[in-house]
Design an enzyme around this catalytic site. Sequence first.
Site: not given
Ligand code: FCB
Length: 458
Positions: A182, A361
């Site tokens: 990110e 994620e």
């Molecule tokens: C993302 C991050 C991760 C976590 C989630 C909720 O932005 O990569 O580390 O905090 O959000």
Amino acid sequence: MTNESASIMTTTAATDAEELVFPPDFIWGSATSAFQVEGAPLADGKAPSIWDVFCRQEGTIADGSNGDIACDHLNRFEDDVALIRDLGLGAYRFSISWPRVVPGGRGPVNQPGLDFYDRLVDALLAAGIRPFPTLYHWDLPQVLQEGGGWVARSTAEAFADYAEAVVARLGDRIDTWTTLNEPFVVANHGYVTGEHAPGHTSMDEGMAASHHLNLAHGLAGVRIRSLAPSARLAIVLNFTPIEPATESPEDREAAHHQHNLENRWYSDPIGGLGYPDDTADHHRWDRAEVLDGDLGLISAPIDLLGVNYYTRSFVSADDSFELPEGTPVNTMGWEIHPPSLGSLLRDLDDRYPFPRYLITENGAPMPDQTRIDGRIEDDDRLAYIRDHLAQVHGAIADGVPIEGYLVWSLFDNFEWAWGYGPRFGIVEVDYETQQRIPKKSAEWFSQVARRGRFATPS
Ligand code: FCB
């Protein structure tokens, strides 16, 4: 009735419940990151990261907490690996802490720091779990911040050296290398809004940082390709589909630029499309940091794009937008909107040349208030994961090459500026005792991973 597209199927039983069947080789796993779970900030020669320092500044973390203990994963990793195995999850995404491996930011490698990841990878492989390491998940060595952090081009160069040291040691056992997690959040939250480490508030710094992050990916990619020619190269980007709050020209323009910054600033140059010029001009970025050859390095082909998706967002020119009463949200106030994941995946596949996608994620912090027989009954989190998986299934059926889904997160853990309040885990962590207790969502996800299919509610 059976619909078949590629190797995936949807079967509809007499009850109307649909059974969504995933490809046999679909990857089911979970994710964490170093600072959020490891603890042990000074063990074995580790130096402080920007997050160790940021947490100690007044007013930065909602509950005044830090990462000193977190999930104590550094000491408990063997049990944690056994837990992942027992859940039947075939993949684990984790990150490597740069200041553990190269405490000086650049220069000598701290072998005891690297030994930890060597042991972790061996333990995962011995348990039949595929390791997906990320080289940078936000914990920059503080010493590099003192030299300008990501605003300095030299940080990108130091990252390539650090990446090389890690790949030299672990490359014989890793099939997919992910450079950054990110970069939008690193540049935006770290340098523009100041809500993350290092807490700066400058658009100019944010622009410089964004380019140096892209460059870091490109420079590290060259090293990874040469040291581990058969490994796959990946980056993890976050995407938040943006909607204008109203159809007014002002809101539409604000939404357009936000979309470019949040959803295209990294994928466009990596995908060979360069920076979104009108948004660069809008923010008066003169591109002085972009040297000859940089865009070529940045756009060298990757093998896999990691996609992080949580929510969509509405943008208004005057920042006045609020979600209507009754909109489904998680405990951080983020809207729950699964269809945006499906359309995001189709849009990415239409726009870019990336050969494959992995959901790196997706998940949700929920209240976790209901407990039956000691176990958290998180039907809300279970529904979140199920409904997003259904979107992934739909995108695969439409031909998007998505190879797997990693839930965020394996554990409740340190949620950055929010501290330990939000609980994202499919496994509960009792921070007093460090006991791990799988929630109902973990049991459901475990079953889905084993069977490669699940039924949607009728
Ligand atoms: C993302 C991050 C991760 C976590 C989630 C909720 O932005 O990569 O580390 O905090 O959000």
